[in-house]
Design a protein around this motif. Structure first.
Motif, PDB file in Angstrom:
ATOM      1  N   ILE A 521       0.868  -1.179   0.000  1.00 34.42           N
ATOM      2  CA  ILE A 521       0.000   0.000   0.000  1.00 34.42           C
ATOM      3  C   ILE A 521       0.906   1.230   0.000  1.00 34.42           C
ATOM      4  CG2 ILE A 521      -1.810   1.243   1.236  1.00 34.42           C
ATOM      5  CD1 ILE A 521      -2.551  -1.430   2.561  1.00 34.42           C
ATOM      6  N   TYR A 522       0.709   2.114  -0.979  1.00 33.65           N
ATOM      7  CA  TYR A 522       1.606   3.252  -1.145  1.00 33.65           C
ATOM      8  C   TYR A 522       0.801   4.544  -1.248  1.00 33.65           C
ATOM      9  CZ  TYR A 522       4.760   6.493  -3.595  1.00 33.65           C
ATOM     10  OH  TYR A 522       5.494   7.590  -3.983  1.00 33.65           O
ATOM     11  N   ASN A 523       1.086   5.488  -0.336  1.00 29.08           N
ATOM     12  CA  ASN A 523       0.504   6.827  -0.398  1.00 29.08           C
ATOM     13  C   ASN A 523       1.493   7.722  -1.129  1.00 29.08           C
ATOM     14  OD1 ASN A 523      -0.317   9.536   0.171  1.00 29.08           O
ATOM     15  ND2 ASN A 523      -1.511   8.787   1.911  1.00 29.08           N
ATOM     16  N   TRP A 524       1.212   8.003  -2.395  1.00 27.07           N
ATOM     17  CA  TRP A 524       2.168   8.742  -3.210  1.00 27.07           C
ATOM     18  C   TRP A 524       2.255  10.222  -2.811  1.00 27.07           C
ATOM     19  CZ3 TRP A 524       0.405  12.819  -6.152  1.00 27.07           C
ATOM     20  CH2 TRP A 524      -0.985  12.882  -6.389  1.00 27.07           C
ATOM     21  N   GLU A 525       1.236  10.698  -2.113  1.00 27.21           N
ATOM     22  CA  GLU A 525       1.272  12.098  -1.678  1.00 27.21           C
ATOM     23  C   GLU A 525       2.203  12.296  -0.492  1.00 27.21           C
ATOM     24  OE1 GLU A 525      -3.126  13.759  -2.858  1.00 27.21           O
ATOM     25  OE2 GLU A 525      -2.969  12.469  -1.098  1.00 27.21           O
ATOM     26  N   THR A 526       2.218  11.343   0.448  1.00 27.65           N
ATOM     27  CA  THR A 526       3.052  11.473   1.647  1.00 27.65           C
ATOM     28  C   THR A 526       4.338  10.665   1.571  1.00 27.65           C
ATOM     29  OG1 THR A 526       1.985   9.618   2.782  1.00 27.65           O
ATOM     30  CG2 THR A 526       0.954  11.795   3.006  1.00 27.65           C
ATOM     31  N   GLY A 527       4.387   9.692   0.670  1.00 24.76           N
ATOM     32  CA  GLY A 527       5.554   8.827   0.576  1.00 24.76           C
ATOM     33  C   GLY A 527       5.473   7.610   1.484  1.00 24.76           C
ATOM     34  N   PHE A 528       4.419   7.497   2.295  1.00 24.67           N
ATOM     35  CA  PHE A 528       4.277   6.356   3.205  1.00 24.67           C
ATOM     36  C   PHE A 528       3.919   5.100   2.406  1.00 24.67           C
ATOM     37  CE2 PHE A 528       1.255   3.586   5.432  1.00 24.67           C
ATOM     38  CZ  PHE A 528       2.006   3.199   6.527  1.00 24.67           C
ATOM     39  N   TYR A 529       4.509   3.966   2.844  1.00 20.67           N
ATOM     40  CA  TYR A 529       4.084   2.695   2.257  1.00 20.67           C
ATOM     41  C   TYR A 529       4.083   1.613   3.339  1.00 20.67           C
ATOM     42  CZ  TYR A 529       9.000   1.128   2.038  1.00 20.67           C
ATOM     43  OH  TYR A 529      10.279   0.763   2.351  1.00 20.67           O
ATOM     44  N   HIS A 530       3.263   0.600   3.102  1.00 20.10           N
ATOM     45  CA  HIS A 530       3.136  -0.517   4.036  1.00 20.10           C
ATOM     46  C   HIS A 530       3.135  -1.815   3.242  1.00 20.10           C
ATOM     47  CE1 HIS A 530       1.797  -3.001   7.377  1.00 20.10           C
ATOM     48  NE2 HIS A 530       0.821  -3.468   6.608  1.00 20.10           N
ATOM     49  N   VAL A 531       3.954  -2.767   3.696  1.00 25.02           N
ATOM     50  CA  VAL A 531       4.016  -4.088   3.067  1.00 25.02           C
ATOM     51  C   VAL A 531       3.259  -5.075   3.946  1.00 25.02           C
ATOM     52  CG1 VAL A 531       5.505  -5.938   2.263  1.00 25.02           C
ATOM     53  CG2 VAL A 531       6.237  -3.553   2.018  1.00 25.02           C
ATOM     54  N   GLU A 532       2.276  -5.766   3.349  1.00 22.63           N
ATOM     55  CA  GLU A 532       1.471  -6.740   4.090  1.00 22.63           C
ATOM     56  C   GLU A 532       1.713  -8.130   3.507  1.00 22.63           C
ATOM     57  OE1 GLU A 532      -0.179  -8.420   6.723  1.00 22.63           O
ATOM     58  OE2 GLU A 532      -0.778  -6.297   6.903  1.00 22.63           O
ATOM     59  N   LEU A 555     -10.401  -3.355   2.203  1.00 28.23           N
ATOM     60  CA  LEU A 555      -9.832  -3.862   0.959  1.00 28.23           C
ATOM     61  C   LEU A 555     -10.219  -5.319   0.781  1.00 28.23           C
ATOM     62  CD1 LEU A 555      -6.159  -2.476   1.045  1.00 28.23           C
ATOM     63  CD2 LEU A 555      -8.172  -1.472  -0.070  1.00 28.23           C
ATOM     64  N   TYR A 556     -10.526  -5.684  -0.446  1.00 22.60           N
ATOM     65  CA  TYR A 556     -10.721  -7.080  -0.809  1.00 22.60           C
ATOM     66  C   TYR A 556      -9.468  -7.523  -1.549  1.00 22.60           C
ATOM     67  CZ  TYR A 556     -15.520  -5.822   0.266  1.00 22.60           C
ATOM     68  OH  TYR A 556     -16.648  -5.360   0.898  1.00 22.60           O
ATOM     69  N   VAL A 557      -8.823  -8.547  -1.043  1.00 20.58           N
ATOM     70  CA  VAL A 557      -7.526  -8.975  -1.573  1.00 20.58           C
ATOM     71  C   VAL A 557      -7.678 -10.382  -2.145  1.00 20.58           C
ATOM     72  CG1 VAL A 557      -5.083  -9.309  -1.081  1.00 20.58           C
ATOM     73  CG2 VAL A 557      -6.400  -7.608   0.223  1.00 20.58           C
ATOM     74  N   ALA A 558      -7.408 -10.510  -3.446  1.00 16.13           N
ATOM     75  CA  ALA A 558      -7.483 -11.801  -4.130  1.00 16.13           C
ATOM     76  C   ALA A 558      -6.129 -12.475  -4.072  1.00 16.13           C
ATOM     77  CB  ALA A 558      -7.910 -11.596  -5.578  1.00 16.13           C
ATOM     78  N   THR A 559      -6.077 -13.671  -3.512  1.00 14.61           N
ATOM     79  CA  THR A 559      -4.820 -14.398  -3.388  1.00 14.61           C
ATOM     80  C   THR A 559      -5.007 -15.835  -3.855  1.00 14.61           C
ATOM     81  OG1 THR A 559      -5.047 -15.385  -1.168  1.00 14.61           O
ATOM     82  CG2 THR A 559      -4.450 -13.043  -1.290  1.00 14.61           C
ATOM     83  N   ASN A 560      -3.896 -16.547  -3.931  1.00 11.84           N
ATOM     84  CA  ASN A 560      -3.955 -17.957  -4.301  1.00 11.84           C
ATOM     85  C   ASN A 560      -4.412 -18.838  -3.148  1.00 11.84           C
ATOM     86  OD1 ASN A 560      -1.534 -17.410  -2.930  1.00 11.84           O
ATOM     87  ND2 ASN A 560      -0.518 -19.193  -3.822  1.00 11.84           N
ATOM     88  N   THR A 561      -4.695 -18.239  -1.993  1.00  8.05           N
ATOM     89  CA  THR A 561      -5.230 -19.009  -0.865  1.00  8.05           C
ATOM     90  C   THR A 561      -6.632 -18.545  -0.478  1.00  8.05           C
ATOM     91  OG1 THR A 561      -4.188 -17.520   0.741  1.00  8.05           O
ATOM     92  CG2 THR A 561      -2.924 -19.455   0.053  1.00  8.05           C
ATOM     93  N   GLY A 562      -7.277 -17.723  -1.302  1.00  7.14           N
ATOM     94  CA  GLY A 562      -8.642 -17.306  -1.012  1.00  7.14           C
ATOM     95  C   GLY A 562      -8.810 -15.801  -1.038  1.00  7.14           C
ATOM     96  N   LEU A 563      -9.968 -15.352  -0.569  1.00 11.84           N
ATOM     97  CA  LEU A 563     -10.298 -13.934  -0.491  1.00 11.84           C
ATOM     98  C   LEU A 563     -10.029 -13.429   0.925  1.00 11.84           C
ATOM     99  CD1 LEU A 563     -11.654 -11.367  -1.748  1.00 11.84           C
ATOM    100  CD2 LEU A 563     -13.812 -12.243  -0.816  1.00 11.84           C
ATOM    101  N   ILE A 564      -9.305 -12.319   1.031  1.00 16.49           N
ATOM    102  CA  ILE A 564      -8.981 -11.739   2.326  1.00 16.49           C
ATOM    103  C   ILE A 564      -9.659 -10.380   2.438  1.00 16.49           C
ATOM    104  CG2 ILE A 564      -7.131 -10.906   3.829  1.00 16.49           C
ATOM    105  CD1 ILE A 564      -5.255 -12.882   2.488  1.00 16.49           C
ATOM    106  N   LEU A 565     -10.351 -10.148   3.564  1.00 13.74           N
ATOM    107  CA  LEU A 565     -10.888  -8.831   3.881  1.00 13.74           C
ATOM    108  C   LEU A 565      -9.890  -8.133   4.786  1.00 13.74           C
ATOM    109  CD1 LEU A 565     -13.433 -10.198   2.722  1.00 13.74           C
ATOM    110  CD2 LEU A 565     -14.762  -8.997   4.470  1.00 13.74           C
ATOM    111  N   TYR A 566      -9.547  -6.891   4.428  1.00 13.95           N
ATOM    112  CA  TYR A 566      -8.443  -6.194   5.081  1.00 13.95           C
ATOM    113  C   TYR A 566      -8.897  -4.810   5.524  1.00 13.95           C
ATOM    114  CZ  TYR A 566      -3.609  -4.573   5.759  1.00 13.95           C
ATOM    115  OH  TYR A 566      -2.442  -4.091   6.275  1.00 13.95           O
ATOM    116  N   ASN A 567      -8.595  -4.472   6.788  1.00 13.78           N
ATOM    117  CA  ASN A 567      -8.965  -3.172   7.348  1.00 13.78           C
ATOM    118  C   ASN A 567      -7.921  -2.140   6.952  1.00 13.78           C
ATOM    119  OD1 ASN A 567      -9.292  -0.903   9.160  1.00 13.78           O
ATOM    120  ND2 ASN A 567     -10.637  -2.211  10.391  1.00 13.78           N
ATOM    121  N   LEU A 568      -8.354  -1.166   6.130  1.00 14.31           N
ATOM    122  CA  LEU A 568      -7.422  -0.174   5.613  1.00 14.31           C
ATOM    123  C   LEU A 568      -7.038   0.859   6.670  1.00 14.31           C
ATOM    124  CD1 LEU A 568      -5.914   0.728   3.090  1.00 14.31           C
ATOM    125  CD2 LEU A 568      -7.944   2.008   2.387  1.00 14.31           C
ATOM    126  N   THR A 569      -7.871   0.998   7.705  1.00 12.90           N
ATOM    127  CA  THR A 569      -7.580   1.971   8.757  1.00 12.90           C
ATOM    128  C   THR A 569      -6.519   1.432   9.728  1.00 12.90           C
ATOM    129  OG1 THR A 569      -9.823   2.838   8.610  1.00 12.90           O
ATOM    130  CG2 THR A 569      -8.566   3.382  10.587  1.00 12.90           C
TER     131      THR A 569
END
Length: 823
Positions: A521-532, A555-569
């Motif tokens: 997840i990358y905030n291009w305005e602030t430069g912050f990023y997070h690797v999950e 966020l709905y995340v499609a992976t090879n192990t299923g669907l993940i629901l992710y809290n963006l906050t």
């Protein structure tokens, strides 16, 4: 009282006689089952195409006419030899038998260009305008191996053509006839011939075949074979080049099973010895050779090689006397490769993926056909090269797997394997290969799949690992900002609704090559990023897509192990679905309040109700042939859902529940379609694929409706019911039934998709009738079928008539008696 009873009895008796046949029909019909039938028809093409450079495998040069000829996307390109920016592309308008050109040879004296495709050869006089191609050979399997299967004898002007199905063919252009070749003693027509080099002034012709090199001594009328028993590494000889002034025949042989080249073999005709030069060292295979040319004045030879992962490729320079390697191109050199000097080229580097090469006999410059363009190289030993090059014809590469339409500037941005392109969809020249604008070149994704994401408001286009500023035209390498270098495969790029966040989906594998997988997840305005990493072993994790809920920070995340629901906050995982069922979720789309998932296993499309967190199957999932859904795209204006799979394109009409399928028979360039975008200005779907861009007209329709009709068993009797239903993606406008015989007809029509007709057959004469059905869709396409049935009521016309003759007089007599008594 008796009078009343008599009248009632007679009335009932009379009515009963008219109903007897109806009673008989009920018992008679019970012995038959209803017969159902359907009709459907397939459409033709609904597509236009924009392709990338085909790989410039065909190349010819006329120095005195100042022209370079090469194959273009679906056509022929003419380039000014002294101005490489001047390119003209000709397609079907010049009468080409096949626009996929494989080989070009030129007769400079006669001003004739021979154009070879896999099914034949055309010829045109390139000084006559307008250009007109004339076929001289058709319906023949010429060559599938990218060999020079056409060669012009500079002395006789005869054209030698070797084929894989009809052996050797020699054409005389002066007399427009095929030459009797029995005197040449060619190989049998059953021999698979791959390449030819002829020079009758030297009295020799050499033919490369699947079973060795065949030598014809034209003057002596003698022949001989060169095979593995004579020293060739393999018999499968794709390249043969004869240089009499050097006393050498250069041959490139291949292992027919593995397709691995053996390097460059040299036949010395003076003593018939053979020496092979692999130009490699462990751990790499021998250099693969597609083409070769020699500068006999400078005593230099030049080899071009295609891309390879296990051998060096690009350009190799060797000394034609000693056969020692002199230099190799920087692009294509591998670590611990062949230990010779490298040459880069300036101002443009010599490209690594090469296909063909010629020598300009006047300037001594090399003309090289690469995968993407034509390059001109002025080479000086050992490592100096001054270069020029043409623009790329078409999109940067045929593997064009993501498309983003920008409604602000009206352009479609195309992410390809080898760069980012831009096309104006409204331009009348959009299909011309010279109309494509190349924004980033030489940069694409691993394994062929390249993702992109457009930020309309921010005026930025993210392409693979790079960022293109549409306003300033600057390019940023995102690996210098984000830890993308540890991920081999950027599977997808998406963004938040306010465009402040970029979501990178990275995968552990692509094309079987290992790596790491995570969501960034990358905030291009602030430069912050997070690797999950989702607490997974990232060497096996594949994040295929990320989509933000439009109503909440989820966020709905499609992976090879299923669907993940992710809290963006909180940047934390909420829950998972499908991990126990081994879901491999590959694509996501938000459609009218629900999340649609493309996944494996079957049913490969599922609908997630986010409010109650329930799943339901897509009702037409069983109609999708191959369970690999690469993209789901919703067009809200038409309520259509586009499903892109590895089996083609599916379009679902939410209004009527109809699904239509488009594959290669309908004009799709390939079944492997990846991502798409809808172009509102032109009302088209631009579909990215592994074979160029497919421009789809959703309104195109030459498919008549489907008819489902139900008739009772024949013969008909009594009261029968006929039901007719029409089905069509564009909706049915009218259903019509006509019943007729040789002297009579009747028609029923309804302005909808369903017609019900009840017929009392007692009102019709026994005999044969045609029942003609016509169903018309909203595009006025008509589907028609005709069924022949007979009407047979066993007691109609015989027993009722006799009974009437008895009862009517009796009834009249009884009434007369009653009236007399009354008096």
């Amino acid at each position: 009282m008796k009078r009343k009873l008599t009248i009632i009895f007679l009335t009932v008796l009379f009515i009963s006689t008219s109903l007897i046949s109806g009673v008989s029909v009920s018992s008679f019909q019970s012995d038959y089952n209803d017969n159902q039938f359907s009709l459907n028809a397939n459409g033709d093409t609904a597509f236009e195409h924009i392709y990338g450079p085909p790989g410039h495998v065909a190349l010819a040069v006329s120095e005195e006419d100042n022209l370079i000829f090469t194959n273009a996307p679906e056509g022929l390109a003419l380039i000014q030899r002294d101005d490489l920016t001047n390119q003209t592309v000709y397609k079907d308008e010049i009468g080409l038998t096949d626009v996929q050109i494989q080989n070009l040879e030129i007769d400079i004296d006669l001003k004739l260009l021979y154009i070879g495709s896999i099914q034949g050869v055309d010829v045109l006089n390139y000084t006559d305008t307008p250009l007109t191609a004339t076929p001289i050979l058709t319906g023949v399997a010429t060559n599938f191996e990218l060999g020079d299967f056409i060669d012009v004898d500079p002395f006789t002007h005869y054209v030698w053509i070797v084929t894989q199905s009809h052996g050797l063919i020699v054409y005389d252009p002066i007399n427009d006839r095929q030459v009797d070749i029995s005197g040449y003693n060619p190989p049998a027509a059953t021999v698979k011939m791959l390449t030819v080099d002829v020079n009758s002034s030297e009295s020799f012709a050499y033919i490369g075949t699947s079973v060795g090199v065949y030598k014809i001594d034209i003057s002596e009328n003698t022949t001989r074979w060169y095979t593995t028993s004579d020293g060739l590494p393999n018999d499968y000889s794709r390249l043969v080049k004869y240089y009499p002034s050097l006393g050498k025949i250069f041959v490139a042989t291949f292992n027919e099973t593995t397709n691995i080249c053996d390097g460059l073999s040299v036949i010395f005709p003076d003593n018939d010895t053979i020496i092979t030069y692999p130009y490699t060292q462990t751990p790499y295979y021998s250099r693969s050779i597609l083409d070769l040319v020699c500068d006999t004045e400078e005593e230099l030879g030049f080899i071009v090689s295609p891309y390879s992962t296990n051998a060096e490729y690009g350009l190799l320079v060797f000394n034609t006397t000693s056969m020692e390697a002199v230099a190799k191109s920087t692009y294509g050199s591998l670590p611990s490769g062949y230990p010779i000097s490298t040459v880069t080229g300036a101002p443009y580097p010599i490209e690594g993926m090469l296909a063909s090469i010629r020598l300009d006999s006047v300037t001594r410059e090399l003309i090289i056909g690469t995968i993407q363009r034509i390059q001109k190289v002025d080479y000086a030993q050992p490592t100096t090269a001054i270069t020029e090059q043409t623009d790329i014809l078409g999109i940067a590469h045929n593997i064009a797997t993501d498309i983003n339409y920008d409604p602000v500037d009206g352009y479609a941005y195309i992410s390809t394997l080898l760069g980012l392109d831009r096309i104006d969809p409204t331009s009348p020249t959009r299909l011309n290969p010279t109309s494509v604008e190349h924004l980033i070149t030489g940069i694409g994704g691993a394994g062929g799949d390249t993702a992109g994401e457009l930020l309309e408001t921010a005026r930025v286009m993210y392409h693979h690992r790079y960022r293109y500023d549409i306003v300033s035209t600057t390019i940023d390498n995102m690996e210098s900002i984000l830890p993308l270098s540890e991920y081999r495969y950027v599977a997808d790029i998406s963004s938040s609704h306010n465009e402040s966040l970029i979501y990178y989906s990275t995968a552990a594998q692509n094309a079987g090559i290992g790596g790491n997988g995570s969501m960034i997840i990358y905030n291009w305005e602030t430069g912050f990023y997070h690797v999950e990493n989702f607490t997974e072993e990232i060497t096996t994790l594949e994040v295929n897509a990320v989509l933000q809920d439009p109503n909440r920070d989820v966020l709905y995340v499609a992976t090879n192990t299923g669907l993940i629901l992710y809290n963006l906050t909180s940047l934390s995982e909420i829950k998972r679905f499908g991990d126990a069922e081994n879901w491999e979720v590959q694509s996501l789309e938000w459609i009218e309040g629900n999340l649609w998932l493309g996944l494996e296993p079957y049913p490969n499309v599922r609908i997630f109700g986010t409010a109650l967190e329930t799943f339901e199957d897509f009702p037409a999932a069983h109609l999708i042939a191959y369970p690999s859904i690469n993209d789901i795209h919703y067009v809200s204006s038409s309520h259509e859902i586009y499903i892109l799979a590895n089996s083609g394109l599916y379009v679902f009409n939410m209004a009527n529940g109809q699904l239509k399928y488009e594959d290669e028979s309908d004009g799709l360039s390939t079944l492997f379609v990846r991502r798409m975008d809808y172009i509102s200005d032109t009302h088209e779907a631009w579909v990215g694929s592994f074979q160029g861009i497919n421009i789809y007209d959703p309104d195109f329709d030459n498919t008549p409706p489907t008819i489902d009709a139900t008739f009772p068993g024949s013969p008909f009797s009594g009261t029968i019911n006929i039901e007719i239903a029409g089905f069509d993606y564009a909706d049915v406008k009218e259903v019509q039934l006509t019943m007729k015989n040789s002297s009579w007809s009747n028609t029923w029509t309804v302005n909808s998709d369903y017609l019900f007709v009840s017929i009392d057959t007692l009102t019709y004469v026994n005999g044969n009738y045609d029942f003609e059905i016509n169903v018309t869709d909203n595009n006025d396409l008509v589907a028609s079928i005709t069924e022949s049935h007979s009407i047979f009521n066993p007691i109609v016309g015989e027993f009722p008539s006799i009974l009437a003759l008895i009862t009517i007089p009796f009834l009249i007599g009884t009434i007369v008696v009653i009236l007399r008594k009354k008096k």
